[in-house]
Design a protein around this motif. Structure first.
Motif, PDB file in Angstrom:
ATOM      1  N   PRO A 132       8.890  -4.608   3.280  1.00 14.76           N
ATOM      2  CA  PRO A 132       8.586  -4.500   1.843  1.00 14.76           C
ATOM      3  C   PRO A 132       8.064  -3.120   1.455  1.00 14.76           C
ATOM      4  N   PHE A 133       7.278  -2.495   2.345  1.00 16.20           N
ATOM      5  CA  PHE A 133       6.747  -1.162   2.032  1.00 16.20           C
ATOM      6  C   PHE A 133       7.872  -0.150   1.854  1.00 16.20           C
ATOM      7  N   LEU A 134       8.784  -0.086   2.814  1.00 15.19           N
ATOM      8  CA  LEU A 134       9.838   0.919   2.747  1.00 15.19           C
ATOM      9  C   LEU A 134      10.833   0.626   1.630  1.00 15.19           C
ATOM     10  N   ILE A 135      11.110  -0.659   1.392  1.00 17.58           N
ATOM     11  CA  ILE A 135      12.028  -0.999   0.304  1.00 17.58           C
ATOM     12  C   ILE A 135      11.410  -0.629  -1.044  1.00 17.58           C
ATOM     13  N   MET A 136      10.139  -0.981  -1.235  1.00 17.26           N
ATOM     14  CA  MET A 136       9.496  -0.654  -2.510  1.00 17.26           C
ATOM     15  C   MET A 136       9.259   0.851  -2.640  1.00 17.26           C
ATOM     16  N   LEU A 137       9.063   1.541  -1.519  1.00 14.73           N
ATOM     17  CA  LEU A 137       8.957   2.999  -1.573  1.00 14.73           C
ATOM     18  C   LEU A 137      10.245   3.589  -2.104  1.00 14.73           C
ATOM     19  N   ARG A 138      11.368   3.126  -1.594  1.00 14.06           N
ATOM     20  CA  ARG A 138      12.654   3.649  -2.055  1.00 14.06           C
ATOM     21  C   ARG A 138      12.938   3.229  -3.495  1.00 14.06           C
ATOM     22  N   GLU A 139      12.761   1.938  -3.766  1.00 12.34           N
ATOM     23  CA  GLU A 139      13.050   1.438  -5.114  1.00 12.34           C
ATOM     24  C   GLU A 139      12.120   2.078  -6.129  1.00 12.34           C
ATOM     25  N   LEU A 189      13.861  -5.107 -12.081  1.00 10.94           N
ATOM     26  CA  LEU A 189      14.502  -6.403 -11.878  1.00 10.94           C
ATOM     27  C   LEU A 189      15.133  -6.491 -10.495  1.00 10.94           C
ATOM     28  N   GLU A 190      15.678  -5.367 -10.008  1.00 10.66           N
ATOM     29  CA  GLU A 190      16.171  -5.352  -8.640  1.00 10.66           C
ATOM     30  C   GLU A 190      15.031  -5.679  -7.673  1.00 10.66           C
ATOM     31  N   SER A 191      13.872  -5.052  -7.907  1.00 11.73           N
ATOM     32  CA  SER A 191      12.719  -5.285  -7.041  1.00 11.73           C
ATOM     33  C   SER A 191      12.299  -6.743  -7.058  1.00 11.73           C
ATOM     34  N   VAL A 192      12.339  -7.365  -8.244  1.00 12.21           N
ATOM     35  CA  VAL A 192      11.944  -8.768  -8.374  1.00 12.21           C
ATOM     36  C   VAL A 192      12.798  -9.643  -7.464  1.00 12.21           C
ATOM     37  N   PHE A 193      14.111  -9.440  -7.501  1.00  7.48           N
ATOM     38  CA  PHE A 193      15.001 -10.306  -6.725  1.00  7.48           C
ATOM     39  C   PHE A 193      14.807 -10.125  -5.227  1.00  7.48           C
ATOM     40  N   PHE A 194      14.739  -8.869  -4.767  1.00  6.93           N
ATOM     41  CA  PHE A 194      14.644  -8.772  -3.317  1.00  6.93           C
ATOM     42  C   PHE A 194      13.241  -9.031  -2.805  1.00  6.93           C
ATOM     43  N   LEU A 195      12.205  -8.838  -3.633  1.00  7.25           N
ATOM     44  CA  LEU A 195      10.862  -9.214  -3.192  1.00  7.25           C
ATOM     45  C   LEU A 195      10.729 -10.730  -3.097  1.00  7.25           C
ATOM     46  N   LEU A 196      11.296 -11.442  -4.075  1.00  9.85           N
ATOM     47  CA  LEU A 196      11.281 -12.905  -3.990  1.00  9.85           C
ATOM     48  C   LEU A 196      12.001 -13.373  -2.730  1.00  9.85           C
ATOM     49  N   ALA A 197      13.150 -12.742  -2.437  1.00 15.22           N
ATOM     50  CA  ALA A 197      13.901 -13.130  -1.248  1.00 15.22           C
ATOM     51  C   ALA A 197      13.125 -12.819   0.022  1.00 15.22           C
ATOM     52  N   PRO A 199       3.109  -8.800   0.655  1.00 11.28           N
ATOM     53  CA  PRO A 199       2.750  -8.287  -0.678  1.00 11.28           C
ATOM     54  C   PRO A 199       1.931  -6.998  -0.613  1.00 11.28           C
ATOM     55  N   ILE A 200       1.072  -6.874   0.403  1.00 13.07           N
ATOM     56  CA  ILE A 200       0.283  -5.650   0.545  1.00 13.07           C
ATOM     57  C   ILE A 200       1.213  -4.473   0.842  1.00 13.07           C
ATOM     58  N   GLY A 201       2.185  -4.695   1.722  1.00 14.37           N
ATOM     59  CA  GLY A 201       3.142  -3.641   2.029  1.00 14.37           C
ATOM     60  C   GLY A 201       3.927  -3.225   0.804  1.00 14.37           C
ATOM     61  N   ALA A 202       4.346  -4.197  -0.022  1.00 12.80           N
ATOM     62  CA  ALA A 202       5.089  -3.875  -1.238  1.00 12.80           C
ATOM     63  C   ALA A 202       4.231  -3.058  -2.203  1.00 12.80           C
ATOM     64  N   ALA A 203       2.954  -3.449  -2.357  1.00 18.86           N
ATOM     65  CA  ALA A 203       2.053  -2.719  -3.258  1.00 18.86           C
ATOM     66  C   ALA A 203       1.820  -1.292  -2.768  1.00 18.86           C
ATOM     67  N   LEU A 204       1.653  -1.126  -1.452  1.00 18.29           N
ATOM     68  CA  LEU A 204       1.462   0.217  -0.901  1.00 18.29           C
ATOM     69  C   LEU A 204       2.720   1.063  -1.099  1.00 18.29           C
ATOM     70  N   GLY A 205       3.879   0.449  -0.994  1.00 12.54           N
ATOM     71  CA  GLY A 205       5.121   1.176  -1.226  1.00 12.54           C
ATOM     72  C   GLY A 205       5.227   1.672  -2.656  1.00 12.54           C
ATOM     73  N   VAL A 206       4.823   0.822  -3.611  1.00 11.56           N
ATOM     74  CA  VAL A 206       4.846   1.233  -5.021  1.00 11.56           C
ATOM     75  C   VAL A 206       3.879   2.392  -5.256  1.00 11.56           C
ATOM     76  N   LEU A 207       2.664   2.286  -4.692  1.00 15.43           N
ATOM     77  CA  LEU A 207       1.674   3.347  -4.874  1.00 15.43           C
ATOM     78  C   LEU A 207       2.171   4.668  -4.278  1.00 15.43           C
TER      79      LEU A 207
END
Length: 277
Positions: free
Chosen positions: A4-11, A131-139, A150-158
């Motif tokens: 989730p961190f690397l995906i959200m970092l890229r997205e 919206l792309e992020s919503v779908f793959f984060l839910l998945a 979720p922590i990894g996703a939040a760190l990726g966004v930051l």
């Protein structure tokens, strides 16, 4: 957590890159008074993504177990499609995105109602990423047993926001082509895992009853609940006891997508026009 961190970092970097390029262009061309319109567009896009994610999560929780599994499978397939479309789009657009955004800003500000035009442009660009992020984060959250996802996703966004600010301020220079190529390969592995997991969810929903023979059982050697198993599950789609259908889905998806992504681009044929004097 790593996936989730690397995906959200890229997205997140894609969205931050778009916003940073637009804001920097406005500042460089003496049109900084339009910057508030950018933040309005960003705020509206983020709000839309949050409401969409919450709505999908609440709606799926109201259904029976088999229906929830079907929804999980559908969300997984949508997420796979979104991820792969994103990877191939950025492969093509990385080199020309700055020039195209500058042209779009000039066009938006050249008409009456320029404020709404600029808000709409930023909103659509960021909302697509959201919206792309919503779908793959839910998945990912549905298929991952890692509570730290979720922590990894939040760190990726930051991290993406910080890099976007660096791009806007001119302090950070990235080789976008190389960055999106490397992260694209990683995301293809993640998408392969999501694809195989969605096939498994179809079986649990009662819609897929073929190729269910387990290929191996490594639950005693490398369980998915172990630290290494959790990392491999999130990154490579590792399953301790995959069925034959899951393995075929994972390997087939991976081979086809990696081939299409890594093959050299074929240059467009150049046509020569004859000019008559």
């Amino acid at each position: 957590m790593l996936a989730p961190f690397l995906i959200m970092l890229r997205e997140g970097l894609e969205a931050a890159l778009i916003v940073g390029i637009i804001a920097g262009y406005l500042r460089q061309t003496g049109r900084a008074q339009w910057l508030p319109a950018i933040w309005v567009g960003v705020f509206l896009a983020v709000a839309l993504a949050l409401f969409a994610g919450a709505g999908l999560q609440l709606a799926s929780a109201q259904f029976p177990q088999k229906t929830q599994e079907l929804i999980e499978a559908l969300i997984g397939f949508v997420a796979v499609g979104v991820l792969i479309a994103m990877v191939f789009w950025m492969k093509r657009a990385a080199r020309s995105i700055k020039r195209e955004l500058h042209a779009s800003v000039d066009q938006a500000l050249s008409h009456s109602g320029a404020t709404w035009g600029l808000i709409g442009m930023v909103f659509l660009a960021v909302a697509r990423e959201g919206l792309e992020s919503v779908f793959f984060l839910l998945a990912v959250f549905q298929q991952s047993k890692d509570a730290s996802a979720p922590i990894g996703a939040a760190l990726g966004v930051l991290a993406a926001v910080g890099m976007g600010w660096g791009i806007y301020a001119g302090a950070l220079r990235l080789d976008l082509g190389r960055f999106f190529r490397i992260t694209g390969i990683f995301i293809i592995f993640v998408a392969a895992g999501l694809f195989a997991g969605s096939v498994k969810a179809l079986h649990e929903a009662g819609l897929w009853n073929s190729l269910l023979t387990p290929v191996w059982d490594l639950s005693r050697v490398l369980p998915e609940s172990s630290p290494l198993g959790t990392v491999l599950s999130g990154i490579l789609g590792y399953r301790e006891a995959p069925s034959l259908g899951e393995l075929i889905a994972w390997a087939g998806f991976l081979v086809v997508t990696l081939y299409l992504f890594l093959r050299p681009a074929v240059p467009a044929p150049q046509t020569q026009s004859m000019v008559r004097k």
